[in-house]
Design an enzyme around this catalytic site. Structure first.
Site, mmCIF file in Angstrom:
data_model
loop_
_atom_site.group_PDB
_atom_site.id
_atom_site.type_symbol
_atom_site.label_atom_id
_atom_site.label_comp_id
_atom_site.label_asym_id
_atom_site.label_seq_id
_atom_site.Cartn_x
_atom_site.Cartn_y
_atom_site.Cartn_z
ATOM 1 N N ASP A 134 14.804 13.533 3.254
ATOM 2 C CA ASP A 134 14.254 12.275 3.752
ATOM 3 C C ASP A 134 12.737 12.401 3.771
ATOM 4 O OD1 ASP A 134 13.349 10.085 5.158
ATOM 5 O OD2 ASP A 134 14.881 10.217 6.723
ATOM 6 N N TYR A 142 0.683 -0.986 -0.355
ATOM 7 C CA TYR A 142 1.501 -0.242 -1.327
ATOM 8 C C TYR A 142 0.601 0.491 -2.326
ATOM 9 C CZ TYR A 142 4.621 0.504 -5.343
ATOM 10 O OH TYR A 142 5.312 1.052 -6.402
ATOM 11 N N LYS A 150 0.172 4.525 -2.606
ATOM 12 C CA LYS A 150 0.581 5.228 -3.826
ATOM 13 C C LYS A 150 -0.613 5.990 -4.430
ATOM 14 C CE LYS A 150 4.008 5.080 -5.877
ATOM 15 N NZ LYS A 150 5.193 5.992 -5.848
HETATM 16 N N1 LIG Z 1 10.159 -0.884 -9.847
HETATM 17 C C1 LIG Z 1 8.968 -1.004 -10.401
HETATM 18 O O1 LIG Z 1 8.680 -2.026 -11.045
HETATM 19 C C2 LIG Z 1 7.943 0.085 -10.292
HETATM 20 C C3 LIG Z 1 6.694 -0.109 -10.892
HETATM 21 C C4 LIG Z 1 5.748 0.908 -10.821
HETATM 22 C C5 LIG Z 1 6.046 2.093 -10.173
HETATM 23 N N2 LIG Z 1 7.258 2.238 -9.572
HETATM 24 C C6 LIG Z 1 7.517 3.502 -8.888
HETATM 25 O O2 LIG Z 1 8.730 4.026 -9.393
HETATM 26 C C7 LIG Z 1 9.396 4.759 -8.374
HETATM 27 C C8 LIG Z 1 10.818 4.228 -8.226
HETATM 28 O O3 LIG Z 1 10.726 2.863 -7.850
HETATM 29 P P1 LIG Z 1 12.026 1.929 -7.775
HETATM 30 O O4 LIG Z 1 11.637 0.613 -8.296
HETATM 31 O O5 LIG Z 1 13.208 2.652 -8.336
HETATM 32 O O6 LIG Z 1 12.172 1.789 -6.217
HETATM 33 P P2 LIG Z 1 13.439 1.420 -5.358
HETATM 34 O O7 LIG Z 1 14.456 0.713 -6.187
HETATM 35 O O8 LIG Z 1 12.917 0.767 -4.130
HETATM 36 O O9 LIG Z 1 14.017 2.837 -4.997
HETATM 37 C C9 LIG Z 1 13.283 3.665 -4.151
HETATM 38 C C10 LIG Z 1 14.027 4.956 -3.997
HETATM 39 O O10 LIG Z 1 13.290 5.726 -3.037
HETATM 40 C C11 LIG Z 1 14.216 6.200 -2.097
HETATM 41 N N3 LIG Z 1 13.605 6.364 -0.777
HETATM 42 C C12 LIG Z 1 12.962 5.418 -0.060
HETATM 43 N N4 LIG Z 1 12.575 5.937 1.131
HETATM 44 C C13 LIG Z 1 13.008 7.228 1.142
HETATM 45 C C14 LIG Z 1 12.932 8.284 2.076
HETATM 46 N N5 LIG Z 1 12.342 8.119 3.262
HETATM 47 N N6 LIG Z 1 13.473 9.473 1.760
HETATM 48 C C15 LIG Z 1 14.091 9.664 0.572
HETATM 49 N N7 LIG Z 1 14.195 8.704 -0.362
HETATM 50 C C16 LIG Z 1 13.662 7.500 -0.081
HETATM 51 C C17 LIG Z 1 15.317 5.160 -2.022
HETATM 52 O O11 LIG Z 1 16.444 5.765 -1.511
HETATM 53 P P3 LIG Z 1 17.663 4.953 -0.843
HETATM 54 O O12 LIG Z 1 18.575 4.684 -1.992
HETATM 55 O O13 LIG Z 1 18.195 5.928 0.162
HETATM 56 O O14 LIG Z 1 17.094 3.724 -0.221
HETATM 57 C C18 LIG Z 1 15.436 4.759 -3.486
HETATM 58 O O15 LIG Z 1 16.288 5.650 -4.177
HETATM 59 C C19 LIG Z 1 8.536 4.621 -7.120
HETATM 60 O O16 LIG Z 1 7.698 5.727 -7.031
HETATM 61 C C20 LIG Z 1 7.710 3.372 -7.393
HETATM 62 O O17 LIG Z 1 6.491 3.409 -6.678
HETATM 63 C C21 LIG Z 1 8.227 1.278 -9.631
#
Ligand SMILES: NC(=O)c1ccc[n+]([C@@H]2O[C@H](COP(=O)([O-])OP(=O)(O)OC[C@H]3O[C@@H](n4cnc5c(N)ncnc54)[C@H](OP(=O)(O)O)[C@@H]3O)[C@@H](O)[C@H]2O)c1
Length: 279
Positions: free
Chosen positions: A20, A109, A113
């Protein structure tokens, strides 16, 4: 198709409750039991609007946790890859952002980041920060799936037409990370510490929605008319960058990998979602 076996890499997925990011005491036991060759931190607090009201939690998850992971991986003598975002930029550039461009995040955010990037850079010299953007896939919640589900209930939708970025299929990001890991294995390190990796070509959310519905309609799937609107018609707590297009040229030059063109990848994703395929 699962990516890692093809590259003879074994991926061990860990998350809550075992690890976590809000509880740093969970990190070392997981690292000890998994004993990885490399750590990829893709987890984050991604609630862009929500974080405006809880900046401390955002920084705890997006900056302090990566700092501790970087420290522990350095102690273990292994590299860390940190996934970051186009939202570190203010979106005012007239051309795609390159790694040398100065970040200027406008949201909690983006600031959290960016602090995470800096913490990883400072905490472990053997690091890679990969900024990506507009990620879509068959998994989780994302724009493509939201549009298809809205079109089940609505004949027309208003979609923002004045924000631009690079839609990126999540498997392409995974393939890119495997390519980077292979270079690390061959060369004993990453050439540089910071790269952009996103889908080829730029789109507005409006164009993206239009393409999703064109492909879906061709497969007799849900479709809606898409009315272009300005960002001001979708007021949000956190302002999104107007143009967060990323150049992925450095990634290609150093790791030999490019993500697919967004239209092809999004089209294939819609086909996949319609077919209901899973792997
Ligand atoms: N989606 C985009 O368009 C986008 C764009 C640019 C960069 N990113 C980056 O890509 C990465 C993945 O993003 P995503 O879109 O897949 O995000 P997401 O769908 O919100 O998933 C976030 C993940 O982080 C986990 N998480 C959140 N809080 C946590 C904690 N306290 N301890 C452990 N795990 C935790 C969540 O776990 P749970 O399943 O337990 O909630 C989930 O698996 C991130 O670093 C984000 O900043 C995403």
């Amino acid at each position: 198709m699962p990516r890692a076996p093809r590259d003879r890499a074994e991926i061990v997925l860990v998350g809550r409750p075992d690890l976590d990011l809000e509880n740093p005491a969970t990190f070392a036991p997981v690292l000890k039991s998994v004993a990885p060759d490399m750590v990829i931190n893709a987890a984050a607090h991604t609630g862009v609007d929500q974080q405006e009201d809880e900046p401390e939690r955002a920084f705890r998850i997006n900056a302090e946790a990566p700092a501790e992971l970087a420290r522990l991986t350095r102690l273990a003598g292994i590299p860390i890859i940190q996934i970051s975002t186009d939202y570190v930029f203010d979106g005012t550039s007239m051309r795609p952002y390159v790694e040398a461009d100065k970040p200027n995040p406008q949201t909690v955010y983006g600031r959290s980041k960016l602090a995470g990037e800096e913490a990883v850079r400072a905490g472990n010299p053997d690091h890679l920060v990969v900024r990506t953007a507009w990620v879509v896939s068959r998994y989780g919640r994302n724009f493509v799936k939201t549009m298809l589900s809205l079109a089940e209930k609505h004949d027309s939708l208003q979609v923002v037409a004045d924000q631009f970025g690079n839609p990126t299929e999540a498997h392409d990001l995974a393939d890119g990370l495997l390519a980077a890991a292979a270079v690390w294995r061959r060369q004993g390190g990453f050439p540089q510490g910071l790269y952009h990796l996103a889908g080829q070509g730029r789109a507005s959310w409006h164009e993206l929605a239009g393409h999703v519905f064109a492909v879906s309609a061709s497969l007799d799937g849900p479709s809606a008319l898409v009315e272009p609107v300005g960002s001001e018609q979708w007021p949000a707590k956190a302002a999104r960058p107007a143009n967060s297009e990323l150049s992925s040229d450095a990634f290609f030059s150093d790791f030999g990998y490019r993500a697919g063109a967004w239209k092809d990848r999004v089209g294939a994703l819609v086909v996949e979602l319609r077919a209901g395929t899973k792997d």
